[in-house]
Design a protein around this motif. Sequence first.
Motif, PDB file in Angstrom:
ATOM      1  N   ASP A 244     -14.400   1.050  14.668  1.00 29.75           N
ATOM      2  CA  ASP A 244     -14.043  -0.278  15.306  1.00 29.75           C
ATOM      3  C   ASP A 244     -12.757  -1.063  14.538  1.00 29.75           C
ATOM      4  O   ASP A 244     -12.616  -2.259  15.182  1.00 29.75           O
ATOM      5  CB  ASP A 244     -15.538  -1.157  15.404  1.00 29.75           C
ATOM      6  CG  ASP A 244     -15.726  -1.342  13.856  1.00 29.75           C
ATOM      7  OD1 ASP A 244     -15.285  -0.678  13.001  1.00 29.75           O
ATOM      8  OD2 ASP A 244     -16.930  -1.952  13.898  1.00 29.75           O
ATOM      9  N   GLY A 245     -12.237  -0.584  13.820  1.00 34.76           N
ATOM     10  CA  GLY A 245     -10.962  -1.093  13.036  1.00 34.76           C
ATOM     11  C   GLY A 245     -11.609  -1.901  11.805  1.00 34.76           C
ATOM     12  O   GLY A 245     -10.481  -2.595  11.233  1.00 34.76           O
ATOM     13  N   ALA A 246     -13.008  -2.035  11.579  1.00 36.20           N
ATOM     14  CA  ALA A 246     -13.466  -2.998  10.422  1.00 36.20           C
ATOM     15  C   ALA A 246     -13.240  -1.974   9.103  1.00 36.20           C
ATOM     16  O   ALA A 246     -13.482  -0.788   9.222  1.00 36.20           O
ATOM     17  CB  ALA A 246     -14.671  -3.318  10.743  1.00 36.20           C
ATOM     18  N   GLY A 247     -12.888  -2.641   8.102  1.00 35.54           N
ATOM     19  CA  GLY A 247     -12.950  -2.235   6.884  1.00 35.54           C
ATOM     20  C   GLY A 247     -14.163  -1.901   6.268  1.00 35.54           C
ATOM     21  O   GLY A 247     -15.318  -2.480   6.667  1.00 35.54           O
ATOM     22  N   VAL A 248     -14.413  -0.718   5.817  1.00 35.92           N
ATOM     23  CA  VAL A 248     -15.660  -0.098   5.332  1.00 35.92           C
ATOM     24  C   VAL A 248     -15.879  -0.439   3.526  1.00 35.92           C
ATOM     25  O   VAL A 248     -14.710   0.440   3.135  1.00 35.92           O
ATOM     26  CB  VAL A 248     -15.882   1.282   5.557  1.00 35.92           C
ATOM     27  CG1 VAL A 248     -17.046   1.691   5.111  1.00 35.92           C
ATOM     28  CG2 VAL A 248     -15.779   1.669   7.067  1.00 35.92           C
ATOM     29  N   ALA A 249     -16.376  -1.106   3.253  1.00 34.41           N
ATOM     30  CA  ALA A 249     -16.521  -1.440   1.703  1.00 34.41           C
ATOM     31  C   ALA A 249     -17.070  -0.164   1.047  1.00 34.41           C
ATOM     32  O   ALA A 249     -17.780   0.628   1.277  1.00 34.41           O
ATOM     33  CB  ALA A 249     -17.546  -2.414   1.436  1.00 34.41           C
TER      34      ALA A 249
ATOM     35  N   VAL B 218       0.155  -0.059  13.273  1.00 31.07           N
ATOM     36  CA  VAL B 218      -0.242   1.256  13.113  1.00 31.07           C
ATOM     37  C   VAL B 218      -1.559   1.409  12.088  1.00 31.07           C
ATOM     38  O   VAL B 218      -2.440   2.264  12.300  1.00 31.07           O
ATOM     39  CB  VAL B 218       0.895   2.090  12.557  1.00 31.07           C
ATOM     40  CG1 VAL B 218       0.542   3.796  12.223  1.00 31.07           C
ATOM     41  CG2 VAL B 218       2.019   2.446  13.952  1.00 31.07           C
ATOM     42  N   ALA B 219      -1.514   0.789  11.047  1.00 23.12           N
ATOM     43  CA  ALA B 219      -2.387   0.701  10.053  1.00 23.12           C
ATOM     44  C   ALA B 219      -2.491  -0.490   9.267  1.00 23.12           C
ATOM     45  O   ALA B 219      -1.541  -1.240   9.152  1.00 23.12           O
ATOM     46  CB  ALA B 219      -2.163   1.744   8.870  1.00 23.12           C
TER      47      ALA B 219
ATOM     48  N   GLN C  67      -9.325  -7.349   8.285  1.00 23.62           N
ATOM     49  CA  GLN C  67     -10.068  -8.468   8.029  1.00 23.62           C
ATOM     50  C   GLN C  67      -9.707  -9.079   6.715  1.00 23.62           C
ATOM     51  O   GLN C  67      -9.984 -10.330   6.419  1.00 23.62           O
ATOM     52  CB  GLN C  67     -11.630  -8.284   8.471  1.00 23.62           C
ATOM     53  CG  GLN C  67     -11.970  -7.783   9.486  1.00 23.62           C
ATOM     54  CD  GLN C  67     -11.634  -6.267   9.681  1.00 23.62           C
ATOM     55  OE1 GLN C  67     -11.883  -5.528   8.876  1.00 23.62           O
ATOM     56  NE2 GLN C  67     -11.459  -5.968  11.167  1.00 23.62           N
ATOM     57  N   ASP C  68      -9.081  -8.434   5.914  1.00 20.58           N
ATOM     58  CA  ASP C  68      -8.802  -8.913   4.252  1.00 20.58           C
ATOM     59  C   ASP C  68      -7.566  -8.813   4.285  1.00 20.58           C
ATOM     60  O   ASP C  68      -7.019  -7.671   4.035  1.00 20.58           O
ATOM     61  CB  ASP C  68      -9.630  -7.961   3.201  1.00 20.58           C
ATOM     62  CG  ASP C  68      -9.532  -8.541   2.009  1.00 20.58           C
ATOM     63  OD1 ASP C  68      -8.732  -9.356   1.953  1.00 20.58           O
ATOM     64  OD2 ASP C  68     -10.347  -8.094   1.053  1.00 20.58           O
ATOM     65  N   ALA C  69      -7.006  -9.783   4.162  1.00 17.64           N
ATOM     66  CA  ALA C  69      -5.446 -10.060   4.135  1.00 17.64           C
ATOM     67  C   ALA C  69      -5.014  -9.988   2.486  1.00 17.64           C
ATOM     68  O   ALA C  69      -3.596 -10.251   2.477  1.00 17.64           O
ATOM     69  CB  ALA C  69      -4.866 -11.397   4.525  1.00 17.64           C
TER      70      ALA C  69
ATOM     71  N   ASN D  48      -4.909   3.582   5.580  1.00 14.34           N
ATOM     72  CA  ASN D  48      -6.224   3.420   5.493  1.00 14.34           C
ATOM     73  C   ASN D  48      -7.126   3.343   6.826  1.00 14.34           C
ATOM     74  O   ASN D  48      -7.551   2.545   7.117  1.00 14.34           O
ATOM     75  CB  ASN D  48      -6.731   2.301   4.539  1.00 14.34           C
ATOM     76  CG  ASN D  48      -5.947   1.008   5.222  1.00 14.34           C
ATOM     77  OD1 ASN D  48      -4.921   1.084   5.847  1.00 14.34           O
ATOM     78  ND2 ASN D  48      -6.349  -0.063   4.700  1.00 14.34           N
ATOM     79  N   THR D  49      -6.565   4.225   7.758  1.00 15.47           N
ATOM     80  CA  THR D  49      -7.093   4.539   8.940  1.00 15.47           C
ATOM     81  C   THR D  49      -6.749   5.937   9.231  1.00 15.47           C
ATOM     82  O   THR D  49      -5.832   6.364   8.722  1.00 15.47           O
ATOM     83  CB  THR D  49      -6.719   3.587  10.097  1.00 15.47           C
ATOM     84  OG1 THR D  49      -6.996   3.933  11.481  1.00 15.47           O
ATOM     85  CG2 THR D  49      -5.058   3.523  10.133  1.00 15.47           C
TER      86      THR D  49
END
Length: 376
Positions: A248-253, A62-63, A88-90, A355-356
Amino acid sequence: MTRRHLSLLLLAPLLLAGCGSPDRGPATSPSPEPSTSASETEAADWQTWLDEHATAAVADGVAPGFAMAHVGPDRDVTVAVAGQRSRQDATPLGPDAAFHLGSDTKAMTAVLLATYVQDGVLDLDAPLSELFPEAALVEPTASVTLRDVLGHRAGLSDDGLDLLALHAATDVPAARADAVVDALRAAGEPGTFAYANVGYMLAGAVAERIGGAPWEELLTDRVFEPLGMECGFGAPAGPGDPLGSGPDGAGVAADDPYSDNPAALGPAGTVHCPMADWAAFATAVLDGFRGEGSPVLGADAAADLLGGDEDYVAGWSRFDADGQTVWAHDGSNTLWYARAVLLVEEDEVLLLAANTADEAAVTRMDELLSTSGERG
């Protein structure tokens, strides 16, 4: 927190930034204070439920990160945070990870203004013509009050906001004030509810004129510090904090200029907080709705801010569920999603954040609210 109360809440949409215990029944006599063991059992029950569902939300995709907090009548605070910084960041998230609150910031800005009312230097019923004389307002906008603004009944609109210019602004308070004056001059007929971020930008500009400092400093000094909150502004940037998720699901710095709305929109929606700190603020507001004082507002100031019979007051939207009063609000900058729920008669708070802003995360929050009474 009863299922019947919260399931009815879901029949009405909650509001978001555009840049959304077992039933005890009616009391027939004063209830005794709960024993320590009962309080501990209740807190442990909530902790188990929060941990289970926050973990499940992440496991179900879900997130990347999902957080929840509960405050009960005994003021025990339970928090659960699950997941990782981004897909992308575990890096795992701990209980102190900060989540972006979006439009749940609005309630904080409203409380900031109420601290000035409490000090005797502001009146929520003052007309905007007095607060912004440089705008040379004409009727009906000239007679609109700050209370109308906080209730989104001032005829204001976000249509004229130039977000690119606001992103580029170097003098944030000046850019905010200019945008507010432009919106006031273009305001439509007041009186009808129309959600507008610029109204809370206006509230922040009023605070800056009274306090002589940027909104961020004033909110920190007059709201966060009295409540023991360690919150910040913009996207959370700590190494253990989550990243917002792009389309796109990518984390935004956090250092990406578009990781949040422009700072000029701050009073409408740029605060981030650890869940326990957000819970401290929500509890103070709940106390206000219950006619009680808090470390940030006395009972009279809280009543002035939160009283009345309108369905939207000071950053909160009201729903009646089986005779119970629920105040709630959602927040999102499109990369995060947060939801706050206050049950006045039940004397409880439930907070959720992810965080989505994907539909799946919002749907899961809906489901959790509708089943929270089924713990145990």
